[in-house]
Write an enzyme that holds these catalytic residues in place. Structure first.
Site, PDB file in Angstrom:
ATOM      1  N   GLN A 194       0.837  -1.202   0.000  1.00 16.97           N
ATOM      2  CA  GLN A 194       0.000   0.000   0.000  1.00 16.97           C
ATOM      3  C   GLN A 194       0.871   1.250   0.000  1.00 16.97           C
ATOM      4  O   GLN A 194       0.647   2.184  -0.760  1.00 16.97           O
ATOM      5  CB  GLN A 194      -0.914   0.045   1.227  1.00 16.97           C
ATOM      6  N   HIS A 234       2.346   2.935  -3.133  1.00 14.27           N
ATOM      7  CA  HIS A 234       1.476   3.596  -4.113  1.00 14.27           C
ATOM      8  C   HIS A 234       1.673   5.100  -4.116  1.00 14.27           C
ATOM      9  O   HIS A 234       1.653   5.752  -5.156  1.00 14.27           O
ATOM     10  CB  HIS A 234       0.000   3.310  -3.808  1.00 14.27           C
ATOM     11  N   GLU A 262     -10.289   0.743   2.834  1.00 11.78           N
ATOM     12  CA  GLU A 262     -10.435   0.284   1.454  1.00 11.78           C
ATOM     13  C   GLU A 262     -10.142  -1.217   1.372  1.00 11.78           C
ATOM     14  O   GLU A 262     -10.915  -1.979   0.805  1.00 11.78           O
ATOM     15  CB  GLU A 262      -9.438   1.073   0.591  1.00 11.78           C
ATOM     16  N   HIS A 263      -8.986  -1.614   1.930  1.00 14.35           N
ATOM     17  CA  HIS A 263      -8.588  -3.029   1.926  1.00 14.35           C
ATOM     18  C   HIS A 263      -8.437  -3.520   3.359  1.00 14.35           C
ATOM     19  O   HIS A 263      -7.869  -2.819   4.196  1.00 14.35           O
ATOM     20  CB  HIS A 263      -7.234  -3.225   1.246  1.00 14.35           C
ATOM     21  N   ASP A 322      -5.477  -6.960  -6.331  1.00 13.97           N
ATOM     22  CA  ASP A 322      -5.140  -5.897  -7.283  1.00 13.97           C
ATOM     23  C   ASP A 322      -5.098  -6.408  -8.720  1.00 13.97           C
ATOM     24  O   ASP A 322      -5.283  -5.637  -9.663  1.00 13.97           O
ATOM     25  CB  ASP A 322      -3.759  -5.311  -6.951  1.00 13.97           C
ATOM     26  N   HIS A 373     -52.819  16.040  -9.503  1.00 16.96           N
ATOM     27  CA  HIS A 373     -52.499  14.664  -9.128  1.00 16.96           C
ATOM     28  C   HIS A 373     -53.777  13.927  -8.700  1.00 16.96           C
ATOM     29  O   HIS A 373     -54.060  12.820  -9.163  1.00 16.96           O
ATOM     30  CB  HIS A 373     -51.511  14.639  -7.953  1.00 16.96           C
TER      31      HIS A 373
END
Lengths: 437, 437
Positions: free
Chosen positions: A258, A261, A326-327, A360, A419
């Site tokens: 991670q 990145h 996220e993960h 991934d 209506h």
């Protein structure tokens, strides 16, 4: 890197600050992005060429914006057979998972005789943004395009920056394998603008998806409404929940995967085992000595990394729910209780043989996932991003008699007389027909 | 009102201009909304009270922001039994449809021995915006809150402006029936800000939903990312596809039911029957003489209304796909071919006994629908707005041997060495274990 201990009195304050520190605010690029979008809307292809000259240092004419079939073929021919096979394995697995994801339409007739349901249909066209520059990711192409293709989207346009004019062969091979129908050498906010508003060369799409930098994220935010968008991607994060029965080096590499990145990425280990915590910290330091992207990874780990010791795995799961990562990796002997207790996470990787990097590339589920705590309310990319629902209802005369009067009452209470009348006029006609019969 | 004829040479230009004319641009309220949101973020409850004084002409203290249980009970007691019964019929039908909508989670093991799937979970908390003022709609409360409740959301906060301090009993009764857990007398952009960022009184939510005016829509756009939002609502529209076998007054009232919402609403009749077209035009004129909301309806009909004559129903369906209307009525002898040909519509009402007003109140499907052509890429409110997916994957040792090497190849090609190593280190351990065995 921060060491947090849930038994310490200042834990709550430290944990809250850990969650808040990466709160991204894109306000600083609001104005330049708005300018770029306005320029693309007004200037079309010429504006795209100008921005591409400026940001990607390459001369391009409107006619040259689209990457040609010949260029794509030549690029694919230059990719090794091993990589093409890896790409194909990944694509096949991603296709298979996303096909399993496709929902069923719904149709039933209820006790009142009303037939009702919902029908899923594909979007006509989507635009995929693929980040370029130093990290042009073929895996992102697969992850963005395949769900659209599986969903039945007929037109899949892709924009990818090609700084200095350099094409990434594997990105193009991935696009071809994934069913992308057209590719443009445009990046940044200008690419998002082109796909949202359209230019002479790039027809507008119905939805723009794909990760990108702060400019791309802000551009997506600004075009939302004109087109659909997926969740706005922030910096990546992983939480590893691990017990003492692990190889510290494997955990360290998962954390660094991670961290490599992005300096803003966040890697967190949560463990009930203080000894494992110390070993992983040491292993991270060792790996950072040789890792090619050590500079990025070290910045991320030093600034945003954390090792949190807890009393038990229930506490770990509760912290996970606050982080909404996220993960999430569950490297523990009995993952099921933790798995069941976690409510908020983009994707979960279960067991010691399932590092996040599997997800991934070749796992099958999507790697475009909600970041920065947005897993509290949003989901990863999927076929659901490329289909939409139309609900429908069919009432017979007798059904209208049964449910119509309540609609008239409510419409009148809301002061919406047309209506009410639109129902009442049909009820009156039915009464007349009934009386006449 | 415009009369368009598909056989005329200028049809395409006229139709395009009809689609474009309502393109809303909220840019004009960007800045004031940003100011309101910043003030709420900085000033919390005090800012809410100040804006409520200014915009809703009522004094309120932080302690008074929440509408009390006693106020809710007193309000409900003042609603007639007939209306409460109508509300209950509506709520029961909406619940039943949204329950049918709930998707199944997914879990399977594939040929490589990898277990994978996705799990749906509810959001923890949502905020519902309910418009107030002259048109405080109890039906909106049902339509927003019930799907959240059915989805399993535990905390459902609602904000509704109460101009001059006047509560709407039926709105409160609807909230109670629908499972809303807390209600605040706050409206506008400030309400959206309070729900997104939280104040001392109003805890932040994970997602803000519900229709509203331009300020509310722009506020939702600006808080998107901090929280989730639903589609940004624009002015309402209906397309009625009708053959010659209809009561022109019923069609006219259906067109006017949209038109009475908002001067920006759009009502379009598409018919292959020129005689019916003329009769409906006449019937609209007649109804406008007596309709209580004639001023709004007339402005909408005169400015944005249209009657389009076509050669056949296939042409009608193709125009519908270009319009991608929020609401579509199919008042034709054989609706199925048109129904099957339509790809883009928020909700479809089939047959002569199913006016759109049925869907607004008691049909069952949601009445919060994608407006202004966004049905091309988005869907009406549903349980899907209140749940999210977590994907998961579990690989055994042998599975990792099968799919791991491709992940290593792709990670290396992307220059992400920690990714590659995180897989390779596990493969190497397996090899050693294998060799040792």
């Amino acid at each position: 890197m921060k060491r947090l201990d849930i038994t310490q009195p200042d834990f709550r304050a430290q944990f809250t600050s850990l969650l808040a520190e990466r709160d991204s605010d894109t306000a600083s690029v609001d104005a330049p992005v708005a300018e770029i979008l306005a320029a693309v809307r007004a200037g079309g292809d010429e504006a795209l060429c100008e921005f591409t000259r400026r940001f990607d240092r390459m001369d391009v004419t409107p006619a040259g914006l689209r990457i040609t079939a010949d260029e794509i073929e030549a690029a694919c021919a230059s990719v090794s057979a091993e990589l093409l096979a890896a790409l194909d394995l990944a694509a096949t697995r991603i296709e298979s998972f996303h096909r399993a994801q496709m929902p069923e339409s719904l149709c039933y007739t209820d006790a009142a005789g009303v037939t009702l349901g919902m029908r899923w249909t594909a979007l006509d066209s989507v635009g995929l943004y693929v980040p370029g520059g130093k990290a042009a990711y073929p895996s992102s192409v697969l992850m963005n395009a395949i769900p659209a293709h599986v969903a039945g989207v007929r037109r899949i346009a892709m924009c990818v920056p090609t700084p200095d004019g350099v094409l990434n062969p594997l990105v193009l091979a991935a696009a071809r394998r994934a069913g992308v129908t057209e590719i443009y050498r445009v990046g940044g906010a200008q690419a998002v603008g082109a796909m949202a508003y359209g230019t002479a060369t790039i027809a507008p799409v119905d939805r723009v998806v794909g990760p990108g930098n702060a400019y791309v994220a802000e551009a997506k935010r600004q075009v939302f409404g004109t087109v659909g968008i997926d969740s706005i991607a922030g910096p990546s994060e992983v939480v590893v929940v691990a017990d003492g029965n692990n190889d510290p080096r494997a955990i360290a590499l998962d954390l660094l995967a991670q961290a490599e990145h992005d300096p803003m990425a966040q890697s967190i280990l949560i463990t009930p085992d203080a000894e494992m915590a110390a070993k992983v910290e040491q292993a991270v330091a060792t790996e950072l000595k040789t890792l090619p992207r050590a500079e990025i990874a070290r910045t991320s780990w030093d600034t945003h990394g954390a090792i949190i010791t807890v009393r038990n795995l229930d506490e770990a799961a509760d912290l996970v729910n606050e982080i909404a990562p996220e993960h999430l990796e569950l490297m523990v002997d009995a993952p099921t209780p933790v798995f069941d207790r976690v409510r908020h996470a983009g994707a979960i990787f279960v067991g010691r043989y399932c590092p996040e990097a599997i997800g991934d590339y070749v796992g099958g589920p999507n790697h475009v996932l909600p970041t920065s705590r947005t897993a509290r309310f949003s989901s990863g990319l999927s076929v659901f991003d490329f289909i939409k629902r139309t609900t429908f209802i069919e009432a017979q005369a007798e059904s209208l008699r049964e449910i119509g009067p309540a609609a008239v009452s409510l419409a009148e209470a809301e002061g919406l007389d047309a209506h009410a009348l639109s129902v009442a006029v049909r009820l009156a006609a039915l009464d007349r027909a009934h009386d006449g019969a």
